[in-house]
Design a protein around this motif. Structure first.
Motif, short mmCIF file in Angstrom:
data_model
loop_
_atom_site.label_atom_id
_atom_site.label_comp_id
_atom_site.label_asym_id
_atom_site.label_seq_id
_atom_site.Cartn_x
_atom_site.Cartn_y
_atom_site.Cartn_z
N ALA A 210 0.86 -1.18 0.00
CA ALA A 210 0.00 0.00 0.00
C ALA A 210 0.89 1.23 0.00
N VAL A 211 0.67 2.14 -0.94
CA VAL A 211 1.44 3.38 -1.03
C VAL A 211 0.45 4.54 -1.09
N SER A 212 0.88 5.70 -0.57
CA SER A 212 0.03 6.88 -0.66
C SER A 212 0.89 8.13 -0.69
N HIS A 213 0.30 9.19 -1.20
CA HIS A 213 0.99 10.47 -1.29
C HIS A 213 -0.02 11.58 -1.02
N ARG A 214 0.41 12.60 -0.26
CA ARG A 214 -0.43 13.75 0.05
C ARG A 214 0.36 15.03 -0.16
N GLN A 215 -0.34 16.06 -0.61
CA GLN A 215 0.28 17.36 -0.69
C GLN A 215 -0.80 18.43 -0.56
N GLY A 216 -0.41 19.58 -0.01
CA GLY A 216 -1.39 20.64 0.19
C GLY A 216 -0.74 21.86 0.82
N GLN A 217 -1.59 22.76 1.30
CA GLN A 217 -1.12 24.01 1.86
C GLN A 217 -1.57 24.12 3.32
N GLU A 218 -1.50 25.33 3.86
CA GLU A 218 -1.85 25.53 5.26
C GLU A 218 -3.33 25.24 5.48
N THR A 219 -3.67 24.80 6.71
CA THR A 219 -5.06 24.59 7.09
C THR A 219 -5.71 25.94 7.38
N ASP A 220 -6.86 26.16 6.76
CA ASP A 220 -7.55 27.43 6.93
C ASP A 220 -8.02 27.63 8.37
N ASN A 221 -8.13 28.88 8.77
CA ASN A 221 -8.88 29.25 9.96
C ASN A 221 -9.86 30.35 9.55
N GLN A 222 -10.43 31.06 10.50
CA GLN A 222 -11.37 32.12 10.15
C GLN A 222 -10.85 33.50 10.56
N GLY A 223 -9.51 33.59 10.61
CA GLY A 223 -8.89 34.88 10.81
C GLY A 223 -8.78 35.62 9.48
N ASP A 224 -9.00 36.94 9.49
CA ASP A 224 -8.99 37.70 8.23
C ASP A 224 -7.91 38.76 8.17
N ASN A 225 -7.04 38.82 9.19
CA ASN A 225 -5.93 39.76 9.15
C ASN A 225 -4.74 39.06 8.50
N THR A 226 -4.40 39.48 7.29
CA THR A 226 -3.34 38.80 6.53
C THR A 226 -2.03 39.58 6.53
N THR A 227 -1.90 40.58 7.40
CA THR A 227 -0.66 41.34 7.46
C THR A 227 0.46 40.48 8.04
N ALA A 228 1.69 40.89 7.78
CA ALA A 228 2.85 40.22 8.36
C ALA A 228 3.18 40.88 9.68
N GLY A 229 3.16 40.08 10.76
CA GLY A 229 3.47 40.63 12.06
C GLY A 229 2.62 40.01 13.14
#
Length: 741
Positions: A210-229
Motif C-alpha cells: 500500500a502506497v500513498s501520497h499527500r500534498q497541500g497548503q496551510e489549514t484554513d482558519n477564520q482569521g482575516d488579518n493577513t498582514t505580516a506581524g
C-alpha cells in the motif's frame, strides 16, 4: 449561543449500517451495533465490546472512509472525551488527550509497537507524535483510562492502537488478487491525496503493498488579518508533502499459523513562512524581516511476527510473538533574517533534531481451561524494548555585512543538548485471567503487570560543556500494576460493568536529566535524579443495553493521580543563588472525574416505514482538579457531544452529523481565554456507483460557524488581540473516489 441539543444528545444515538466502499475490505464490514464490535486492545483477547469491563472505542476502515478521516484530529471528530490539539504556527497536530490526560502519558502504538515520544523545547523545536498515515490502517482502537496493567508506563492516560491492513482483508474465497486506487481532495487545506493498494495470495504465501501520497497548503482558519506581524490572524503560508509505504509478506505453513514480515515507513515535509513572527521583537529589540521553517519527519519499521492459533500445548492454546526495529526522526530547520538592536543585518540558522531508535520483542500466550463451574481464559506474556534517544540543537549567526559567523545565537551557545544521549530499557511480565461464571452471565477479569525500567545516560561532551559540574543520573524503577474488572449480565439485554486499574509512568529521561544554562538571561535548569514515578488509581462503573433496535452505554469514571511530574519548577533564585534555577519535581496530586455515553438507534426495527433510518450520539462530561494547588486542571475539555441522523440504502447513504461543545467554565486562571460553546453541522454521503467503485463526500461546518476547540487554545489570554488565529476552519468540502478490481 449555547447548543440546545447537548443534553438531548445524551439520550439519542445513530448506529450507521456497515457499508463497504471500494477501498474497504469486503470482509471488514462492522456490525451495526457498537457493542457487538470486536476489540483486542481492551483485554489483549478478541472480545465484543459488550464483554469488556471498561470503555473502548473501535473505528474501522469503513468508518474512516465514510467520515473522510485525514489526520488524528479528524479521527476523534465524533468521539467526545478524546481530543487532539493543533498548533497555529508551524507544527500542526499536537497530542492526543484521553479523559483530560495527554502527551507521552497516552500510549500510541502501531501493530503493538509504540510510536515515538513527543518532545518540545523553546519556540523552534517541537517533535510531535503524528507519525502514522491513517490510510494504511484497517482499524483504530481507543482504550479510555489507565491501562498500565497491560501496556506499561506509557499508558497512564489510555491507549490508542493502530492496526495496519493485512492481505487477508482483501482476499476472499476464490479471489487471489486485488488492486485498488483512491483519490481525494480536501478544501480546508487545498489537499490532494492518492493511494494504491494491491494484495495477492496463494495456498501458502500472500502479500500486500500500500502506497500513498499527500500534498497541500496551510489549514484554513477564520482569521482575516493577513498582514505580516504579531497581529496576523490568518494562517501562516505552508506547503505540505507526505508519503507512506506499507508492505507485508505472509507465509502460512498451515491453516493454524502465519509468519508475517512487515516493512512500513512514512515521511512528511512542511515548509512554513512564519509571518506572524515578523516585525519588532520587544524581548530582544531586534526586528525580524523573515522567518522560515523547514520541518521533516520520518518513521521506518521492520518487524517479524508469528501467530499460532492452535498450539495444543500444556502451557498455551495459542500464541503470537514479534521482534521489531523502529527508527523515528524529526528534523526542524529555522532560518531568520533580522536587524539587531544595534542596527546590524543578521541571518540566524537554527537546527533541531530528535532521534528515537527502538528494538524490541514481545510474546503473548493464551490458555483456556476450567476449574469446576468456572471457565478461564489466561493471557500472559513478556514485553521488552531498548530505546536510544538523541536530541541536539545547533545553529549559527551570520553578519550579512562582514560575513562573520558565530555559534553564539542568544540565548544559546551552539551546539547544545538539553539532555544527554540516553538509552532506556523496559521489560515487563503481565498476566490476566478472564473468568466466566453462571453460563457467562458473570465475567471477572483480574490482571497484574510487573515493569522494570532503566535509564542509562551516556557520556556526552556536548551536554557536559553546556552543563558544567552536572552528572547525569541513572534511574532504575520496578513497578507492579494490578487491575480488576467485572461484567454482570443481570437482566436480558442489560449488563453492568466495573473496572479498577492501577497506572504508572516512569520518570522520563528528559525530566530526570534535562539541563541547560543561560548566563545571558540569568537562569539554569538542572536534572533531578530523585524523581518518583507518576501513579494513578482508576475506577469505572457503567451500564450497557444491547437489543436489535437500541445500543446504549453509560459509564462514570474517577481517576486519581499522585506524584505528577511538573517541569520548570523554581527551586532557587537570587540572592540565594547566582541564577534563577528550575528543576522537574513531583508536585501534584490530581483528580479527574466524568461521565460518558454512547447510544445507537435503528429506527427500522420499530416501524417498516422507518427502514434505513438510524440515529447515533455520544457525549462526555469531565472535570478535573490539581489537588496540590487547589485549582482546575487546564487539560480538561468542556462537555462535548455528537449527534447524527442517517438514511442508508444498499448502495448509498447520507448523514447529517452535529458536533457540540459547552462554554469552557472552570479555568485555573481567570485571564485565560474561555472559548464559547458551539454547535457545528456536517453532511456526509457515500455512493457505490458501480461494482468496485465508491464515492465518499462531506461538507464540514455546513453553516460556516466561527468556533474554537479548547484543545487548541489552552494558555491563550482572554485579552489576546489575535484570538481568531486559533479558530477552526469554516465551511469546507472533502471527497474521495475509490476503485478496485
Amino acid at each position: 449561543m449555547r447548543p440546545t441539543l447537548l443534553n438531548a444528545a445524551l439520550w439519542i444515538a445513530l448506529g450507521v449500517p456497515a457499508y463497504a466502499s471500494a477501498e474497504t475490505p469486503a470482509d471488514a464490514a462492522v456490525d451495526v451495533h457498537d457493542l457487538a464490535t470486536i476489540t483486542v486492545t481492551a483485554t489483549r483477547t478478541e472480545r465484543a465490546i459488550a464483554d469488556v469491563p471498561n470503555t473502548v472505542d473501535v473505528i474501522d476502515r469503513a468508518q474512516l472512509d465514510r467520515e473522510l478521516v485525514r489526520d488524528l484530529k479528524d479521527l476523534v471528530r465524533y468521539e467526545p472525551g478524546v481530543s487532539v490539539g493543533s498548533g497555529t504556527g508551524r507544527f500542526g497536530i499536537g497530542d492526543i488527550r484521553i479523559r483530560g490526560l495527554g502527551g507521552n502519558r497516552v500510549r500510541i502504538e502501531t501493530d503493538g509497537i509504540a510510536v515515538s515520544d513527543s518532545f518540545a523545547i523553546g519556540s523552534f523545536s517541537n517533535a510531535n507524535r503524528n507519525f502514522v498515515d491513517l490510510d494504511t490502517l484497517k482499524r483504530v482502537e481507543i482504550v479510555r483510562g489507565p491501562a498500565s496493567s497491560l501496556y506499561g508506563s506509557d499508558a497512564l492516560g489510555g491507549v490508542v492502537t493502530f492496526v495496519t491492513k493485512d492481505p487477508v482483508d482483501y482476499l476472499t474465497e476464490g479471489k487471489d488478487a486485488y488492486f485498488g486506487m483512491k483519490f481525494g481532495f480536501e478544501s480546508d487545506w487545498d489537499g490532494l491525496f492518492t493511494g494504491a493498494t494491491t494484495a495477492f495470495g496463494g495456498e501458502r504465501w500472500s502479500g500486500l503493498v500500500a502506497v500513498s501520497h499527500r500534498q497541500g497548503q496551510e489549514t484554513d482558519n477564520q482569521g482575516d488579518n493577513t498582514t505580516a506581524g504579531a497581529l496576523r490572524t490568518a494562517s501562516n503560508p505552508q506547503s505540505h508533502d507526505g508519503r507512506s509505504l506499507l508492505t507485508k509478506l505472509v507465509y502460512a505453513p498451515s491453516a493454524d499459523q502465519r509468519f508475517k514480515l512487515t516493512i512500513e515507513g512514512n515521511e512528511g515535509t512542511t515548509e512554513t513562512d512564519v509571518m506572524h513572527l515578523r516585525g519588532f521583537q520587544p524581548s530582544t529589540r531586534a526586528t525580524t524581516l523573515s522567518l522560515w521553517g523547514d520541518d521533516h519527519q520520518t518513521r521506518a519499521r521492520l518487524s517479524l511476527a508469528h501467530e499460532v492459533d492452535a498450539l495444543d500445548a500444556a502451557f498455551a492454546d495459542s500464541l503470537d510473538w514479534q521482534v521489531y526495529r523502529q527508527d523515528s526522526e524529526t528534523t526542524q530547520d529555522t532560518i531568520e533574517e533580522r536587524i539587531t538592536a544595534t542596527g546590524a543585518a543578521q541571518r540566524r540558522e537554527r537546527e533541531f533534531n530528535f532521534d528515537q531508535r527502538v528494538v524490541g520483542a514481545e510474546i503473548t500466550l493464551h490458555k483456556e481451561f476450567a476449574t469446576g463451574a468456572m471457565q478461564h481464559t489466561l493471557t500472559y506474556g513478556l514485553d521488552f524494548s531498548r530505546t536510544e534517544l538523541r536530541q541536539k540543537r545547533d545553529g549559527r549567526a551570520i553578519d550579512l555585512a562582514s560575513g562573520r559567523v558565530t555559534n553564539v545565537v542568544a540565548p544559546d551557545v551552539y551546539p547544545v543538548r538539553d539532555f544527554p544521549i540516553s538509552e532506556t530499557t523496559a521489560s515487563a511480565l503481565f498476566v490476566q485471567d478472564e473468568i466466566s461464571l453462571a453460563d457467562d452471565a458473570v465475567r471477572l477479569v483480574p490482571g497484574v503487570r510487573v515493569d522494570r525500567f532503566e535509564l542509562r545516560p551516556q557520556h556526552d561532551p556536548i551536554f557536559a560543556e553546556d552543563n558544567p559540574g552536572i552528572v547525569p543520573a541513572d534511574i532504575t524503577e520496578t513497578n507492579v500494576s494490578p487491575k480488576f474488572g467485572a461484567v454482570w449480565k443481570f437482566h436480558g439485554d442489560w449488563s453492568l460493568f466495573t473496572n479498577y486499574a492501577r497506572g504508572f509512568r516512569s520518570p522520563p529521561y528528559n525530566d530526570v536529566n534535562l539541563g541547560f544554562t543561560n548566563l545571558q538571561f540569568g537562569y539554569a535548569t538542572i536534572p533531578n535524579p530523585d524523581l518518583r514515578p507518576e501513579t494513578s488509581d482508576g475506577f469505572e462503573l457503567g451500564v450497557r443495553y444491547a437489543s436489535p433496535a437500541v445500543d446504549l452505554s453509560v459509564a462514570g469514571f474517577l481517576n486519581r493521580y499522585d506524584d505528577f511530574i511538573e517541569s520548570g519548577v523554581v527551586v532557587s533564585q537570587p540572592p540565594q543563588s547566582p541564577l534563577l534555577v528550575f528543576q522537574s519535581r513531583n508536585v501534584a496530586e490530581a483528580e479527574i472525574r466524568g461521565v460518558e455515553l454512547k447510544a445507537g438507534v435503528q429506527l427500522g426495527e420499530w416501524a417498516d416505514v422507518l427502514q434505513g433510518w438510524s440515529l447515533r450520539s455520544a457525549a462526555s462530561w469531565q472535570e478535573g482538579d490539581d489537588k496540590t494547588a487547589n485549582r482546575p486542571l487546564v487539560s480538561i475539555d468542556p462537555a462535548r457531544a455528537s449527534l447524527g441522523v442517517a438514511y442508508d440504502q444498499e448502495r448509498w447513504g447520507v448523514e447529517l452529523a452535529g458536533r457540540f461543545a459547552e462554554h469552557k467554565r472552570r479555568l485555573p486562571d481567570a485571564a485565560q481565554f474561555a472559548p464559547p460553546g458551539y454547535g457545528v453541522l456536517d453532511l456526509l454521503a457515500h455512493w457505490d456507483f458501480a461494482p468496485g467503485a465508491a464515492i465518499n463526500f462531506g461538507v464540514f461546518n455546513l453553516a460556516d460557524r466561527k468556533y474554537w476547540d479548547w484543545s487548541d487554545v489552552g494558555g491563550v489570554g482572554a485579552s489576546s488581540l489575535v484570538l481568531d488565529r486559533y479558530t477552526r476552519p469554516g465551511r469546507a468540502i472533502a471527497m474521495s473516489v475509490a476503485v478496485s478490481w
